[in-house]
Design a protein around this motif. Structure first.
Motif, mmCIF file in Angstrom:
data_model
loop_
_atom_site.group_PDB
_atom_site.id
_atom_site.type_symbol
_atom_site.label_atom_id
_atom_site.label_comp_id
_atom_site.label_asym_id
_atom_site.label_seq_id
_atom_site.Cartn_x
_atom_site.Cartn_y
_atom_site.Cartn_z
ATOM 1 N N TYR A 1 0.822 -1.210 0.000
ATOM 2 C CA TYR A 1 0.000 0.000 0.000
ATOM 3 C C TYR A 1 0.854 1.256 0.000
ATOM 4 N N SER A 2 1.990 1.209 0.691
ATOM 5 C CA SER A 2 2.810 2.427 0.703
ATOM 6 C C SER A 2 3.426 2.639 -0.677
ATOM 7 N N LYS A 3 3.754 1.533 -1.357
ATOM 8 C CA LYS A 3 4.230 1.650 -2.747
ATOM 9 C C LYS A 3 3.168 2.311 -3.621
ATOM 10 N N MET A 4 1.944 1.816 -3.439
ATOM 11 C CA MET A 4 0.847 2.361 -4.242
ATOM 12 C C MET A 4 0.698 3.858 -3.997
ATOM 13 N N LEU A 5 0.777 4.214 -2.734
ATOM 14 C CA LEU A 5 0.575 5.611 -2.373
ATOM 15 C C LEU A 5 1.719 6.469 -2.903
ATOM 16 N N ASP A 6 2.964 5.983 -2.664
ATOM 17 C CA ASP A 6 4.133 6.739 -3.132
ATOM 18 C C ASP A 6 4.055 6.977 -4.626
ATOM 19 N N ALA A 7 3.867 5.861 -5.350
ATOM 20 C CA ALA A 7 3.828 5.967 -6.807
ATOM 21 C C ALA A 7 2.664 6.844 -7.227
ATOM 22 N N GLY A 8 1.546 6.619 -6.569
ATOM 23 C CA GLY A 8 0.330 7.303 -6.986
ATOM 24 C C GLY A 8 0.364 8.800 -6.763
ATOM 25 N N LEU A 9 1.205 9.241 -5.838
ATOM 26 C CA LEU A 9 1.219 10.671 -5.558
ATOM 27 C C LEU A 9 2.205 11.428 -6.430
ATOM 28 N N GLU A 10 2.907 10.694 -7.294
ATOM 29 C CA GLU A 10 3.752 11.402 -8.250
ATOM 30 C C GLU A 10 2.857 12.066 -9.287
ATOM 31 N N TRP B 1 -10.786 4.985 -9.153
ATOM 32 C CA TRP B 1 -10.643 3.838 -10.061
ATOM 33 C C TRP B 1 -9.434 4.051 -10.978
ATOM 34 N N GLY B 2 -9.313 5.282 -11.487
ATOM 35 C CA GLY B 2 -8.193 5.608 -12.358
ATOM 36 C C GLY B 2 -6.881 5.488 -11.604
ATOM 37 N N PHE B 3 -6.892 5.895 -10.355
ATOM 38 C CA PHE B 3 -5.712 5.802 -9.504
ATOM 39 C C PHE B 3 -5.271 4.344 -9.342
ATOM 40 N N LEU B 4 -6.249 3.491 -9.037
ATOM 41 C CA LEU B 4 -5.922 2.077 -8.843
ATOM 42 C C LEU B 4 -5.332 1.488 -10.121
ATOM 43 N N ASP B 5 -5.874 1.889 -11.272
ATOM 44 C CA ASP B 5 -5.326 1.402 -12.532
ATOM 45 C C ASP B 5 -3.907 1.910 -12.741
ATOM 46 N N ALA B 6 -3.717 3.182 -12.376
ATOM 47 C CA ALA B 6 -2.443 3.822 -12.665
ATOM 48 C C ALA B 6 -1.293 3.221 -11.863
#
Lengths: 509, 373
Positions: free
Chosen positions: B55-64, B311-316
Motif C-alpha cells: 500500500y505504501s508503494k501504491m501511495l508513493d507511486a500514486g502521488l507522483e 478507479w483511475g488511480f488504482l489502474d495507474a
C-alpha cells in the motif's frame, strides 16, 4: 365430529401497527372438528388476526392456545409445527413444477440428500383418499385451473400435518360449482378430524358451511353465533355495526353543473367476464357520490378507468364537459381531476423521497414551481410546508422521507397534495383507511370543506360511517355493476349488507 | 398538539435534522473502500507479501505527478460511462449495455470523422453528436424491446453488447479497414481538425473537460429539472408516478436513450485524444467499470467524479506495483472487493438510516413541548 375440545383459543389478542390498532381484545374459540367462520368487512382485521395465528407477526398482547397448550409463534414454521396450516387467498405455487413437486417443496422427505418422491407420493395418495381431495400429482401446476390449484394448496397444508386449516377467502376465486366441491371437501376433512377456520365476507356461504361464526368488526370480535340461530340480515348488521350515523346535515347546496359523467362504462376483465359492466352515473358540482361495495367488485377498475390507466371497451367519461375517454392520465389531471388512491404506499407516495418531493409529485408542471428550465425547489418546499401546516401533518420538517411518517400523517399529506392542485373532480378511494380517529376526522373535515367550495367527489369506501356521513347519494357496486342507488337516509346496514353481497334493488331508481 | 407547535417545529428544522444524508453516504462509501483494502491486505499477507509495503508503494507511486495525471486520464472515460449507468439507475433501469453503446459511438465517430472535412471545433462537435446518436440508437433497441415486448433490459443490453462487438468487427473488417502506410490495422485516421488537444505533454487529454461537463449536465438534468424529477419519481415508485400522470413507457425510452447517448461518448477520449482511428486495440471494460464507479459514487455527480478518479488511480499504480514485484492483479482484487463491500455497506447502512430516521421522527413528535421550546 364436533366436540367441545377447543382446537384453537385466542384470547385478548392485540396487534398494533404504527398509527393503527389492527386488532384489540380479540377472543376466538374454535372447537375441534368444526368449520368455524370468521366474518367481517374488509379492513375489519380478519387477515391481521389470521396472520397472528399463523405466526407471520407477533401480537402485542394476548395468548394463543392450540389443543390446550399455550404457544408463542415466532414464525409460520412454529405454527406449522403446532399443526396449523394456512391456505392463502393468493396461491403460492411454482408454475413450472408439477403438483407433487409443489406439495413437497419445503418439506421434502429425503434420505441422504435425495428427495424420496415415491414415499411422498404414497403419503399423498393416502391423504387424498382420506380427504377426498384429488389432483393429478404429475400435472404441471401451470396447466391447472383455479379450483385445482386451491386443492393443491390444501394438500400442501395437509402434507405438512396440519390439523387446523385456515382458509383465507377461499371462495373469492372460485366459480359456483367449484365452491360446492370445496365445501364438500371441507366437510369431509372435518369428519376426518380436521378443524377449519374459514374467513369470508360472503354471508350465504358462511351460513351454509359453518358450525360456528365469529364476527369481527373494527378490529375486535363482537359476536359469536350459530348459523341456525341467526338470519342473513342479522349477520349483516352484526358485520357492519348497527349504529350508523345519521346523514350529516349540510349547509351548502349541490350545484347544477355536471362535473363528472360516466356513461355505459364497460371494461374487459382477464377472462370472459367484464370487470365493469355498463356503469353510468353523474356527479354535480359540490356533490359527494359514495360507492359502497365489498372490495374487488370493480371499484379499483372504475378508478383506473376514470384516471386513464385502464382502457374501457365501451362507454364515455366526461370531465367538466370534455370527453376524456381517450385522453392520457396527464391530460385528465391537468383538466381538473385528482385522485386519492386505494393504496397510498403503492400508488400514492415515493416512500424514500422527502415530503416536499412527494407533495410535488403530479404537480411539477404547475407554473409556481418553475424557475427557468429547473424546478424551483424553494417554492416546492414552501408549498409543502403550507400543505403540512394546513392539513396538520405531524412531521419535524418537509425534508424527512415519507416512510418516516405514520400512516395517518402520510394520508393527510396525500390528501393535502391532491386538494392543493385545485381539482374540480376528486376520486377519493378509502381516504381514511388505516388511519387513526384524529386523522380521520381531519380528512373528513377537509373533504367537506372542498365539497362546499364546489368540488365533485367520487367517494369509494368500505367504512359505512364515512359513506353515510359524507355522501349525498350512495351507489352499491357488486360484480362490476351498480346494483342499487340509495340516499344516505334510506341506507341501513341491513340494506347495504344485502346489496353489497349481491342482492339487487327491486326498483331501480 | 396545537397548530402552533406544528408550525414552530416546521420553522425550526435545524434542531430536528434527520441523519445527514450526504455525510452518511460519503462515510459509508469511504468505509466500503477501507474494508476492501483491509480484506485485500489480508489476502496479500496470506500469499506472502507485506500489505503495508504494497500500500505504501501504491501511495508513493500514486502521488507522483505522472501517476496523478494518469489517474485523471483513466478517469476521463469512466466518469462518462458511470453517468450513463447512473441515468439508468435513477429510473430503476440497469443498463449493462454501456459497453456496446460506447463501442458503437466510438466506431461511428471514427468512420464519420475520417470522411468529413470541417473546421476544428465543428468537427469535434459533429463527432460528439454522431457518437451520442449511435449510442442512443443502440440503447434504444433495448428500450423498445422493453416497452413493446416486456423484455428485461438487463438481458437485452447484455445480448446487445455481444451483437455490437460482432457488428463492429464485421463492418471494420469488410468495409472500413484502411490500408495505409503503417502496419497498424485501423480505420482511416481522423484529420487533425477532429483531434482533442493534449495537455501536460500528452499525459492528459482535454476531453476531461467534456467529461466534467457531462457530469454537470447530468446533475442539472437529473437532480434539478422537471424531467429529472419525473425520472427519479418513476424510478422510486413506477406505480405512483403513473398514477400521477407520468407515462412510465415514455420515461423508460427517454432514460434509455439518454443513457445510451452519454455512453456513446465514453470512447471518444481515446479516439479523439489518443488513437485518432478505430482499431482492434480499442479500449474495453468501460461499461463494466462504469457500473462499478456509479455504484461506488452512489449515482451522485460528485460521487461519480471522486470514484472515477479512485478507479483511475488504482489502474495507474499497477505498473509501479509490478516493478516492486508485487502482483499487480491485487488491484483487480481490490476493485472487485470494493464493489462487493460497497453494495453490502450501502444496504446495511441504508436500512439502519431508514430505521433511525423513522425512530427519530417519531421521537421528536412524541415530545412536542421540548421540541417547540
Amino acid at each position: 365430529m364436533a366436540t367441545d375440545t377447543l382446537a384453537v383459543q385466542l384470547s385478548g389478542i392485540e396487534k398494533r401497527f404504527p398509527g393503527v390498532i389492527a386488532n384489540h381484545d380479540v377472543n376466538l374459540n374454535v372447537r375441534a372438528g368444526t368449520i368455524h367462520a370468521i366474518v367481517g368487512e374488509n379492513g375489519a382485521g380478519k387477515s391481521t388476526l389470521m396472520k397472528t395465528l399463523y405466526g407471520m407477526h407477533q401480537p402485542e398482547a394476548g395468548t394463543i392456545t392450540v389443543f390446550g397448550a399455550p404457544h408463542v409463534f415466532k414464525s409460520p414454521s412454529d405454527a406449522i409445527a403446532a399443526g396449523i396450516g394456512m391456505v392463502h387467498q393468493h396461491f403460492m405455487l411454482a408454475d413450472n413444477l408439477t403438483v407433487l413437486e409443489n406439495i413437497v417443496l419445503g418439506s421434502e422427505p429425503a434420505a441422504r440428500g435425495v428427495v424420496q418422491y415415491d414415499e411422498a407420493r404414497r403419503r399423498l395418495e393416502a391423504i387424498m383418499d382420506q380427504s377426498g381431495t384429488h389432483v393429478d400429482l404429475d400435472a404441471p401446476v401451470s396447466e391447472l385451473g383455479v379450483g385445482q390449484r386451491q386443492r393443491v394448496e390444501i394438500l400442501k397444508v395437509l402434507f405438512r400435518g396440519a390439523k387446523v386449516l385456515i382458509l383465507d377467502e377461499p371462495t373469492a376465486v372460485l366459480v359456483p360449482q367449484e365452491v360446492d366441491e370445496l365445501f364438500s371437501n371441507l366437510h369431509r376433512l372435518v369428519t376426518d378430524g380436521a378443524t377449519i377456520i374459514f374467513i369470508s365476507h360472503k354471508l350465504d356461504e358462511v351460513l351454509t358451511v359453518s358450525d360456528d361464526i365469529t364476527v369481527i368488526r373494527a378490529g375486535t370480535t363482537v359476536a359469536e353465533v350459530k348459523p341456525d340461530a341467526v338470519t342473513r340480515s342479522k349477520l349483516a348488521e352484526l358485520m357492519v355495526g348497527s349504529e350508523l350515523p345519521s346523514p350529516h346535515g349540510r349547509t351548502s347546496e349541490v350545484g347544477t353543473t355536471i362535473r363528472l359523467s360516466i356513461d355505459g362504462l364497460t371494461l374487459a376483465g382477464p377472462g370472459e367476464k367484464h370487470v365493469l359492466d355498463e356503469v353510468s352515473f353523474e356527479i354535480r358540482e359540490g356533490e359527494v357520490l359514495g360507492i359502497a361495495g365489498v372490495e374487488g367488485n370493480g371499484q379499483f377498475e372504475l378508478c383506473e378507468a376514470i384516471i386513464g390507466l385502464a382502457k374501457p371497451m365501451s362507454g364515455h367519461i366526461t370531465i367538466d364537459g370534455t370527453d376524456v375517454t381517450h385522453a392520457s392520465p396527464h391530460e385528465r389531471l391537468i383538466g381538473g381531476l385528482s385522485y386519492i388512491p386505494f393504496d397510498r404506499h403503492r400508488e400514492g407516495l415515493l416512500l424514500s423521497a422527502p415530503l416536499w418531493e412527494n407533495t410535488l409529485l403530479g404537480r411539477d408542471a404547475d407554473e409556481q414551481f418553475q424557475k427557468g428550465p429547473f424546478i424551483d425547489a424553494a417554492a416546492a418546499k414552501a408549498d409543502s410546508r403550507s400543505i403540512i401546516e394546513r392539513f396538520d401533518v405531524r412531521t419535524p420538517s418537509e425534508t424527512v422521507p415519507a416512510y418516516a411518517l405514520s400512516g395517518g400523517n402520510q394520508q393527510k399529506l396525500l390528501v393535502g397534495r391532491e386538494l392543493s392542485s385545485h381539482p374540480r373532480v376528486l376520486i377519493a378511494a378509502h381516504p381514511t383507511r388505516g388511519v387513526d380517529i384524529g386523522a380521520q376526522a381531519a380528512i373528513w373535515e377537509k373533504l367537506r370543506a372542498a365539497r362546499d367550495a364546489g368540488l365533485a367527489v367520487l367517494l369509494i369506501s368500505a367504512d359505512l360511517e364515512e359513506l353515510i356521513g359524507l355522501s349525498d347519494r350512495i351507489l352499491v357496486m357488486f360484480d362490476g355493476r351498480i346494483n342499487a342507488r340509495l340516499t344516505p337516509a334510506e341506507a341501513t346496514p341491513e340494506l347495504l349488507g344485502t346489496y353489497m353481497t349481491g342482492g339487487v334493488q327491486e326498483v331501480a331508481s | 398538539m396545537s397548530d402552533e407547535s406544528t408550525v414552530q417545529r416546521i420553522t425550526n428544522p435545524k434542531a430536528l435534522k434527520a441523519p445527514n444524508a450526504v455525510l452518511v453516504t460519503v462515510a459509508s462509501s469511504l468505509a466500503a473502500v477501507l474494508i476492501a483494502l483491509a480484506i485485500a491486505g489480508v489476502l496479500l499477507a496470506v500469499t506472502g507479501y507485506n500489505p503495508f509495503e504494497a500500500y505504501s508503494k501504491m501511495l508513493d507511486a500514486g502521488l507522483e505527478k505522472d501517476k496523478l495525471l494518469e489517474a485523471l486520464s483513466r478517469a476521463t472515460p469512466l466518469m462518462i460511462a458511470a453517468v450513463a449507468v447512473a441515468i439508468g439507475f435513477k429510473m430503476n433501469l440497469f443498463n449493462i449495455g454501456v459497453e456496446g453503446q460506447f463501442l458503437m459511438g466510438m466506431f461511428f465517430a471514427a468512420i464519420v470523422g475520417a470522411y468529413v472535412d470541417l473546421p476544428p471545433v465543428l468537427h469535434v462537435t459533429l463527432l460528439l453528436v454522431v457518437a451520442m446518436t449511435a449510442g442512443a440508437a443502440w440503447a434504444g433497441i433495448a428500450a423498445v424491446l422493453k416497452v413493446k415486448k416486456g423484455v428485461n433490459e438487463v438481458i437485452a443490453t447484455i445480448m446487445l453488447n455481444a451483437i455490437a462487438l460482432s457488428v463492429i468487427d464485421w463492418l471494420f473488417q469488410s468495409k472500413f479497414r484502411y490500408e495505409g502506410e503503417s502496419l497498424d490495422v485501423k480505420t482511416k485516421p481522423l484529420p487533425e481538425s477532429a483531434w482533442m488537444p493534449d495537455m501536460f505533454d500528452g499525459r492528459l487529454t482535454s476531453f476531461i473537460f467534456i467529461s466534467l461537463f457531462v457530469v454537470l449536465v447530468f446533475w442539472l438534468v437529473v437532480y434539478k429539472s422537471k424531467f429529472g424529477f419525473r425520472l427519479r419519481a418513476s424510478g422510486a415508485n413506477a406505480v405512483a408516478a403513473r398514477t400521477a400522470g407520468i407515462s412510465s413507457n415514455r420515461m423508460i425510452v427517454t432514460a434509455m436513450l439518454m443513457s445510451g447517448a452519454v455512453a456513446g461518448l465514453a470512447g471518444l477520449p481515446y479516439l479523439l485524444g489518443e488513437s485518432h482511428a478505430y482499431g482492434p486495440s480499442r479500449p474495453d471494460g468501460y461499461g463494466f467499470n462504469g457500473i462499478a464507479v456509479a455504484l461506488l459514487g452512489r449515482n451522485h455527480p460528485a460521487g461519480i467524479v471522486v470514484s472515477a478518479i479512485l478507479w483511475g488511480f488504482l489502474d495507474a499504480v499497477q505498473g509501479p506495483l509490478q516493478i516492486a514485484k508485487i502482483p499487480q492483479s491485487i488491484v483487480l482484487v481490490i476493485k472487485a472487493i470494493i464493489l462487493l463491500t460497497v453494495v453490502i455497506v450501502n444496504e446495511v447502512v441504508g436500512r439502519r438510516v431508514a430505521k433511525r430516521t423513522a425512530d427519530r421522527t417519531a421521537a421528536q413528535l412524541a415530545l412536542p413541548t421540548a421540541v417547540a421550546a
